[in-house]
Design an enzyme around this catalytic site. Sequence first.
Site, PDB file in Angstrom:
ATOM      1  N   SER A  13       0.815  -1.224   0.000  1.00 27.76           N
ATOM      2  CA  SER A  13       0.000   0.000   0.000  1.00 27.76           C
ATOM      3  C   SER A  13       0.846   1.271   0.000  1.00 27.76           C
ATOM      4  O   SER A  13       0.484   2.269   0.605  1.00 27.76           O
ATOM      5  CB  SER A  13      -0.934  -0.004   1.208  1.00 27.76           C
ATOM      6  OG  SER A  13      -0.174  -0.050   2.410  1.00 27.76           O
ATOM      7  N   ALA A  16       2.905   2.966  -5.255  1.00 29.70           N
ATOM      8  CA  ALA A  16       2.759   2.114  -6.443  1.00 29.70           C
ATOM      9  C   ALA A  16       1.528   1.216  -6.318  1.00 29.70           C
ATOM     10  O   ALA A  16       0.746   1.077  -7.263  1.00 29.70           O
ATOM     11  CB  ALA A  16       4.021   1.274  -6.636  1.00 29.70           C
ATOM     12  N   THR A  45       6.856   5.211   1.087  1.00 29.92           N
ATOM     13  CA  THR A  45       6.154   6.362   0.511  1.00 29.92           C
ATOM     14  C   THR A  45       5.852   7.421   1.574  1.00 29.92           C
ATOM     15  O   THR A  45       6.038   8.625   1.337  1.00 29.92           O
ATOM     16  CB  THR A  45       4.838   5.884  -0.153  1.00 29.92           C
ATOM     17  OG1 THR A  45       5.176   4.978  -1.201  1.00 29.92           O
ATOM     18  CG2 THR A  45       4.042   7.039  -0.711  1.00 29.92           C
ATOM     19  N   GLN A  49      10.624  12.608   1.338  1.00 30.21           N
ATOM     20  CA  GLN A  49      10.821  13.985   1.797  1.00 30.21           C
ATOM     21  C   GLN A  49      10.790  14.983   0.644  1.00 30.21           C
ATOM     22  O   GLN A  49       9.906  15.824   0.539  1.00 30.21           O
ATOM     23  CB  GLN A  49      12.170  14.109   2.526  1.00 30.21           C
ATOM     24  CG  GLN A  49      12.220  13.393   3.844  1.00 30.21           C
ATOM     25  CD  GLN A  49      13.509  13.700   4.612  1.00 30.21           C
ATOM     26  OE1 GLN A  49      14.418  14.336   4.098  1.00 30.21           O
ATOM     27  NE2 GLN A  49      13.574  13.239   5.847  1.00 30.21           N
ATOM     28  N   GLY A  50      11.804  14.891  -0.221  1.00 31.06           N
ATOM     29  CA  GLY A  50      12.083  15.968  -1.183  1.00 31.06           C
ATOM     30  C   GLY A  50      10.960  16.257  -2.139  1.00 31.06           C
ATOM     31  O   GLY A  50      10.694  17.405  -2.477  1.00 31.06           O
ATOM     32  N   GLU A 115      17.078  19.290  -6.820  1.00 34.68           N
ATOM     33  CA  GLU A 115      17.903  18.364  -6.047  1.00 34.68           C
ATOM     34  C   GLU A 115      19.115  17.945  -6.868  1.00 34.68           C
ATOM     35  O   GLU A 115      19.228  18.281  -8.048  1.00 34.68           O
ATOM     36  CB  GLU A 115      17.088  17.132  -5.631  1.00 34.68           C
ATOM     37  CG  GLU A 115      15.966  17.491  -4.660  1.00 34.68           C
ATOM     38  CD  GLU A 115      15.280  16.265  -4.092  1.00 34.68           C
ATOM     39  OE1 GLU A 115      15.974  15.287  -3.768  1.00 34.68           O
ATOM     40  OE2 GLU A 115      14.049  16.298  -3.970  1.00 34.68           O
ATOM     41  N   HIS A 229      21.945   6.450   0.257  1.00 28.21           N
ATOM     42  CA  HIS A 229      21.754   7.902   0.309  1.00 28.21           C
ATOM     43  C   HIS A 229      22.926   8.514   1.063  1.00 28.21           C
ATOM     44  O   HIS A 229      23.317   8.018   2.124  1.00 28.21           O
ATOM     45  CB  HIS A 229      20.429   8.241   1.009  1.00 28.21           C
ATOM     46  CG  HIS A 229      19.976   9.636   0.734  1.00 28.21           C
ATOM     47  ND1 HIS A 229      20.606  10.732   1.276  1.00 28.21           N
ATOM     48  CD2 HIS A 229      18.976  10.120  -0.037  1.00 28.21           C
ATOM     49  CE1 HIS A 229      20.000  11.831   0.833  1.00 28.21           C
ATOM     50  NE2 HIS A 229      19.014  11.489   0.046  1.00 28.21           N
ATOM     51  N   ARG A 274      24.024  10.724  -6.724  1.00 24.91           N
ATOM     52  CA  ARG A 274      24.046  10.153  -5.376  1.00 24.91           C
ATOM     53  C   ARG A 274      25.187   9.183  -5.121  1.00 24.91           C
ATOM     54  O   ARG A 274      25.791   9.188  -4.049  1.00 24.91           O
ATOM     55  CB  ARG A 274      22.743   9.372  -5.154  1.00 24.91           C
ATOM     56  CG  ARG A 274      21.703  10.217  -4.552  1.00 24.91           C
ATOM     57  CD  ARG A 274      20.513   9.430  -4.157  1.00 24.91           C
ATOM     58  NE  ARG A 274      19.514  10.423  -3.800  1.00 24.91           N
ATOM     59  CZ  ARG A 274      18.234  10.182  -3.685  1.00 24.91           C
ATOM     60  NH1 ARG A 274      17.778   8.980  -3.919  1.00 24.91           N
ATOM     61  NH2 ARG A 274      17.413  11.133  -3.339  1.00 24.91           N
ATOM     62  N   HIS A 329      19.200   2.962   0.782  1.00 27.64           N
ATOM     63  CA  HIS A 329      18.039   3.831   0.549  1.00 27.64           C
ATOM     64  C   HIS A 329      17.072   3.261  -0.474  1.00 27.64           C
ATOM     65  O   HIS A 329      15.859   3.354  -0.290  1.00 27.64           O
ATOM     66  CB  HIS A 329      18.558   5.190   0.073  1.00 27.64           C
ATOM     67  CG  HIS A 329      17.509   6.231  -0.097  1.00 27.64           C
ATOM     68  ND1 HIS A 329      16.649   6.596   0.923  1.00 27.64           N
ATOM     69  CD2 HIS A 329      17.170   7.001  -1.170  1.00 27.64           C
ATOM     70  CE1 HIS A 329      15.826   7.545   0.482  1.00 27.64           C
ATOM     71  NE2 HIS A 329      16.109   7.792  -0.780  1.00 27.64           N
ATOM     72  N   GLU A 353       9.114   0.208  -6.180  1.00 25.69           N
ATOM     73  CA  GLU A 353      10.519  -0.115  -5.901  1.00 25.69           C
ATOM     74  C   GLU A 353      10.842  -1.594  -6.095  1.00 25.69           C
ATOM     75  O   GLU A 353      11.992  -1.943  -6.346  1.00 25.69           O
ATOM     76  CB  GLU A 353      10.869   0.349  -4.472  1.00 25.69           C
ATOM     77  CG  GLU A 353      12.359   0.395  -4.243  1.00 25.69           C
ATOM     78  CD  GLU A 353      12.756   1.100  -2.957  1.00 25.69           C
ATOM     79  OE1 GLU A 353      12.002   1.988  -2.476  1.00 25.69           O
ATOM     80  OE2 GLU A 353      13.822   0.749  -2.421  1.00 25.69           O
ATOM     81  N   ARG A 364      19.719   5.810  -9.386  1.00 26.01           N
ATOM     82  CA  ARG A 364      18.474   6.582  -9.523  1.00 26.01           C
ATOM     83  C   ARG A 364      18.693   8.074  -9.290  1.00 26.01           C
ATOM     84  O   ARG A 364      19.398   8.479  -8.360  1.00 26.01           O
ATOM     85  CB  ARG A 364      17.452   6.077  -8.501  1.00 26.01           C
ATOM     86  CG  ARG A 364      16.179   6.890  -8.439  1.00 26.01           C
ATOM     87  CD  ARG A 364      15.173   6.265  -7.510  1.00 26.01           C
ATOM     88  NE  ARG A 364      15.468   6.485  -6.115  1.00 26.01           N
ATOM     89  CZ  ARG A 364      14.910   7.434  -5.367  1.00 26.01           C
ATOM     90  NH1 ARG A 364      14.031   8.262  -5.885  1.00 26.01           N
ATOM     91  NH2 ARG A 364      15.226   7.546  -4.084  1.00 26.01           N
ATOM     92  N   SER A 369      11.329   8.300  -7.842  1.00 21.85           N
ATOM     93  CA  SER A 369      10.754   7.011  -7.437  1.00 21.85           C
ATOM     94  C   SER A 369       9.252   7.106  -7.194  1.00 21.85           C
ATOM     95  O   SER A 369       8.485   6.218  -7.613  1.00 21.85           O
ATOM     96  CB  SER A 369      11.463   6.530  -6.174  1.00 21.85           C
ATOM     97  OG  SER A 369      10.836   5.390  -5.696  1.00 21.85           O
TER      98      SER A 369
END
Length: 503
Positions: A13, A16, A45, A49-50, A115, A229, A274, A329, A353, A364, A369
């Site tokens: 849940s 995706a 999910t 954050q970003g 970013e 990350h 990254r 991450h 994912e 990525r 994502s």
Amino acid sequence: MSRPTTDVLVIGSGIAGLAAALGAAREGASVTLATKATQPEGASTWWAQGGIAVARQAPEQFKEDIDVASSGTSDPAALDVLVQNADAAVRDVLIDTLGVGFDTTDDASFHFGREAAHSEARILHVDASTGRHIHEPFLAYLTDHDRVELLENTAAIDLLRADELVTGALLESDDTVFCQHAGATVLATGGIGALYSRSTNPAGATGDGIAMAARAGAATADMEFVQFHPTVCVADGDPFLVSEAVRGEGAVLRNAAGDRFMPAVHPDAELAPRDVVARAVQREHDRTGEVMLDVSSFDFGATFPDLTALCGEHGIDPSQGIPVVPAEHFLCGGVVVNTNGRTTHDGLYAVGECARTGVHGANRLASTSLLEGLVWGLRAGTEAAEHESTTRGDSSLEEAGSAPSEAFVGAAFDRLQRAMDEHVGLRRTPDGLVQALDDLRTLKTEVDAFAGAAAPRVVHELRSACAVALLVTEAAAENDVSVGCHYVMDNSEPSHGAGATAR
Ligand SMILES: Cc1cc2nc3c(=O)[nH]c(=O)nc-3n(C[C@H](O)[C@H](O)[C@H](O)COP(=O)(O)OP(=O)(O)OC[C@H]3O[C@@H](n4cnc5c(N)ncnc54)[C@H](O)[C@@H]3O)c2cc1C
């Protein structure tokens, strides 16, 4: 025991799975949405954050940025699907259907964040806690939907199948195991953070969907590309992510001597891809003992109130710098799917994912994502709604089986994480990978001995984690070329990964 057949069974849940459920329900299908989460925080999910990237007026530039971040390994057909559908999917689902209140500027137009490795500002966000502002209204919307049945605290433990046709899943809830037959089954089980001692993912990220698909014989790919990350704060032992958007605003990385090291590593310095930043942070951390994120060049409190509060909860004063290390991450690979999320098995889809769409290749780009989960979720749900099957397949699991002790399960997870931290982390060596393969194969044999359907949920999770750890390690051992997240060194260099030094 069996429940009534559903048109589409969605497992998971996060964004995706929710998008797949929405896509199928919009086609008029009955949808059963089973999730082992007991609260929204059980999905990555919720923690995002970003934000979520969109193409805006420059789709070609967006594709180029994703491809550059992936070191030229992303799949052009998958990029086309992502970028061509990005803005419409965000507008349709997130803005018009769910009413997500993305941040705006003074003139009420959207505020787009920037970013690392994005050549322009294109990220819609709600402060730096975008995930929960998408996830909660999405869950609420589907909970009220008359064609969607939500089963919380319900884990899928195996796929039901007749040869290569998947016909549903074996589910477990409150220690009761039952068959859920379905016209089509969509895996949306998220990432693999539990394979490492230090991860940004919620604890249940044990790779269940990938393990179930692989056990059924569906293809997986790109499993060696595990993204770490670069800026995770672990000051009080409870890791939390410090979004890339902070570096996008001008924060810089300094080692224990106070020296900025990224300009010497990459022309884009702190905004390099990254994988590049993560390895440099780990190296400087090992070399000097500490890496700090210096946020003094802008008003951190005013720009990131959510992160400021989070720092406060963890006893960090951002004005003194935020101590950071890399942590696991995101998995770039997963179950192989086409541009509609269809796997190599009939009746089986995978999204988010746990799927390998080809968008991310070896590394990525930030904030793609959520978008990938949304776009592929809708497409897979729409196609799955049309997939009809009346066949009733079986699980490969034995019904009974002895259960291991809690101590065995705890120790087994420790052994698994130690092998992954030390040998299959940010930096890998051929010898280290051979050692990890040895350790993980021994562990998997021990764990699989307890794999009856009636085993406690944690045993199924441990079994998934072992299977997926082996897939990651085997893929890493087979690929001797350093690219993106997969970085192979000579045997003479120490191979410890991101998890090893911080313990
Ligand atoms: C801290 C953090 C910050 C991030 N920030 C961003 C960002 O700003 N932008 C961005 O694009 N991406 C970001 N990401 C990545 C992104 O959030 C995830 O990759 C994405 O949300 C994954 O969505 P998903 O639906 O595939 O999986 P998830 O959201 O992880 O959901 C998986 C679901 O599957 C369920 N599940 C798992 N196994 C089973 C099982 N056996 N049976 C039933 N249910 C099961 C889980 O309970 C969960 O509900 C971030 C990730 C983290 C952890």
